[in-house]
Design a protein around this motif. Structure first.
Motif, short mmCIF file in Angstrom:
data_model
loop_
_atom_site.label_atom_id
_atom_site.label_comp_id
_atom_site.label_asym_id
_atom_site.label_seq_id
_atom_site.Cartn_x
_atom_site.Cartn_y
_atom_site.Cartn_z
N LEU A 42 66.37 30.30 9.19
CA LEU A 42 66.96 30.43 7.86
C LEU A 42 68.06 29.40 7.64
CD1 LEU A 42 67.06 34.32 7.49
CD2 LEU A 42 65.43 32.71 6.47
N ALA A 43 68.82 29.11 8.69
CA ALA A 43 69.86 28.10 8.57
C ALA A 43 69.25 26.73 8.28
CB ALA A 43 70.70 28.04 9.85
N GLU A 44 68.14 26.41 8.95
CA GLU A 44 67.50 25.12 8.71
C GLU A 44 66.87 25.08 7.32
OE1 GLU A 44 65.83 22.85 12.05
OE2 GLU A 44 63.94 22.89 10.90
N CYS A 45 66.37 26.21 6.84
CA CYS A 45 65.86 26.27 5.46
C CYS A 45 66.98 25.94 4.47
CB CYS A 45 65.29 27.65 5.15
SG CYS A 45 63.66 27.97 5.81
N ARG A 46 68.14 26.56 4.67
CA ARG A 46 69.26 26.32 3.77
C ARG A 46 69.69 24.86 3.81
NH1 ARG A 46 70.74 31.49 5.76
NH2 ARG A 46 72.08 30.58 7.35
N GLN A 47 69.69 24.28 5.02
CA GLN A 47 70.05 22.87 5.13
C GLN A 47 69.04 22.00 4.40
OE1 GLN A 47 69.12 20.75 8.64
NE2 GLN A 47 70.94 19.44 8.58
N GLY A 48 67.75 22.30 4.58
CA GLY A 48 66.72 21.54 3.89
C GLY A 48 66.86 21.61 2.38
N ARG A 49 67.16 22.81 1.89
CA ARG A 49 67.36 22.98 0.44
C ARG A 49 68.56 22.18 -0.01
NH1 ARG A 49 68.00 22.28 -3.72
NH2 ARG A 49 67.93 23.58 -5.62
N ASP A 50 69.65 22.22 0.76
CA ASP A 50 70.86 21.46 0.40
C ASP A 50 70.59 19.96 0.40
OD1 ASP A 50 72.20 23.86 0.21
OD2 ASP A 50 73.23 23.67 2.13
N LEU A 51 69.70 19.50 1.28
CA LEU A 51 69.36 18.07 1.33
C LEU A 51 68.49 17.64 0.16
CD1 LEU A 51 68.61 17.57 5.14
CD2 LEU A 51 70.55 16.63 3.85
N GLY A 52 67.88 18.61 -0.53
CA GLY A 52 67.06 18.28 -1.69
C GLY A 52 65.58 18.53 -1.53
N PHE A 53 65.15 19.05 -0.37
CA PHE A 53 63.73 19.33 -0.19
C PHE A 53 63.29 20.46 -1.12
CE2 PHE A 53 64.45 17.26 3.96
CZ PHE A 53 63.32 16.43 4.01
N ASP A 54 62.03 20.41 -1.53
CA ASP A 54 61.47 21.43 -2.41
C ASP A 54 60.98 22.66 -1.64
OD1 ASP A 54 61.46 19.97 -5.04
OD2 ASP A 54 60.27 18.58 -3.85
N GLY A 55 60.68 22.48 -0.37
CA GLY A 55 60.16 23.56 0.44
C GLY A 55 60.05 23.12 1.88
N LYS A 56 59.42 23.98 2.69
CA LYS A 56 59.38 23.73 4.12
C LYS A 56 57.98 24.01 4.66
CE LYS A 56 62.24 24.52 8.24
NZ LYS A 56 62.59 23.09 8.35
N THR A 57 57.53 23.16 5.57
CA THR A 57 56.29 23.45 6.27
C THR A 57 56.59 24.45 7.39
OG1 THR A 57 56.65 21.45 7.62
CG2 THR A 57 55.12 21.29 5.74
N LEU A 58 55.61 25.31 7.67
CA LEU A 58 55.81 26.45 8.55
C LEU A 58 54.71 26.51 9.60
CD1 LEU A 58 56.41 29.06 5.68
CD2 LEU A 58 58.13 27.60 6.79
N ILE A 59 55.02 27.17 10.72
CA ILE A 59 54.02 27.31 11.78
C ILE A 59 53.64 28.75 12.04
CG2 ILE A 59 54.68 25.17 12.94
CD1 ILE A 59 56.21 26.93 14.99
N HIS A 60 54.25 29.70 11.34
CA HIS A 60 53.94 31.12 11.59
C HIS A 60 54.09 31.91 10.28
CE1 HIS A 60 54.14 35.17 13.35
NE2 HIS A 60 53.50 34.63 14.39
N PRO A 61 53.19 32.86 10.03
CA PRO A 61 53.28 33.64 8.79
C PRO A 61 54.61 34.38 8.62
CG PRO A 61 51.13 33.95 9.80
CD PRO A 61 51.96 33.18 10.79
N SER A 62 55.27 34.71 9.72
CA SER A 62 56.55 35.42 9.62
C SER A 62 57.63 34.59 8.95
CB SER A 62 57.03 35.85 11.02
OG SER A 62 57.30 34.72 11.83
#
Length: 272
Positions: free
Chosen positions: A193-213
């Protein structure tokens, strides 16, 4: 929206069977890293069978190809691309526009072409890659970036932060979607979740994932927060009956450019 883009290993029959009911914004059916050479033909057949069966809940269906098998992949997926059952092709480790042109030539009816930027040369050539090929988006590949740069993982991804920012910069410059890379420790929810927030702050639209969770967390992180929605509603309301270029909203001076941002936030909310 592309808040969550979950990789589905095509060599895993169980993962293919579960894919149709997942709540991700996008599924990326993987015929590259997740598939061994001896498994490749069977993985392609399983993918085709899954897509032909239909009923996939995710609004965006992408396929990450293995460039070595481009011709066979194009033959197998051609009809599915034409029928829009496949909405896009993800090309790994892009370092030159020529790679993307070959995919376009093999699948001329293709709607969306995505470039994964996973190597130092890919980052260095982003101007050519993003600016001279019709693309839907750019996807960061942090694992391969670290390998190519010979970095050691640092807090807040400082070792690859420049490369990640370059991907966002070139995506924005050319009107493309920008997707952040995967977080490998799928059981580490707090770190994810911390990396998601960082990605959003950097301007990314979303994140690629490796697990449904990881889907729910990514969807939440890349959606407007309650505070952002409240700010956007206040800005839109303040400009509704005003011709002013600058106006005060809750003690903050906002301009017309902020009105555009506010409308975009509200559009994202309506798309949820």
């Amino acid at each position: 929206m592309f808040r969550s883009a979950l990789f589905i290993p095509c060599a895993n029959a169980r993962a293919l069977a579960k894919a149709r009911d997942l709540d991700a914004d996008a599924l990326i059916f993987d015929l590259e890293d997740a598939v061994g050479e001896s498994e490749w033909a069977g993985a392609l057949a399983g993918l085709v069978s899954t897509l032909e069966a239909g009923g996939i809940k995710a609004p965006n269906v992408l396929v990450r190809i293995h460039p070595v098998h481009l011709d066979a992949t194009a033959d197998a997926l051609g009809q599915l691309v034409r029928s829009k059952a496949v909405g896009g092709i993800v090309v790994p480790k892009v370092e030159t526009p020529d790679t993307l042109h070959r995919v376009r030539d093999a699948l001329p009816r293709l709607q969306g072409l995505w470039a994964m930027i996973e190597t130092p040369l890919g980052v260095a050539r982003l101007t050519d890659i993003a600016g001279h090929v019709p693309l839907a988006g750019l996807i960061a590949g942090p694992n391969d970036l670290r390998k190519g740069l010979r970095t050691r993982p640092m807090p807040d991804r400082q070792d690859i932060l420049f490369a990640l920012s370059q991907i966002v910069l070139h995506a924005r410059a050319h009107g493309l979607v920008a997707l952040d890379g995967v977080y490998n420790q799928f059981k580490d929810e707090a770190g994810f979740l911390a990396e998601c927030r960082q990605g959003r702050d950097l301007g990314f639209d979303g994140k690629t994932l490796i697990h449904p969770s990881q889907v729910a967390g990514a969807n939440a992180a890349f959606s407007p927060s309650a505070d952002e929605i409240a700010w956007a509603e206040a800005v839109v309301g303040a400009f509704e009956n005003s011709e002013a270029g600058v106006i005060s909203v809750n003690g903050e001076m906002v301009e017309r450019l902020h009105l555009e941002q506010a409308r975009e936030i509200l559009n994202q909310r309506r798309d949820k």
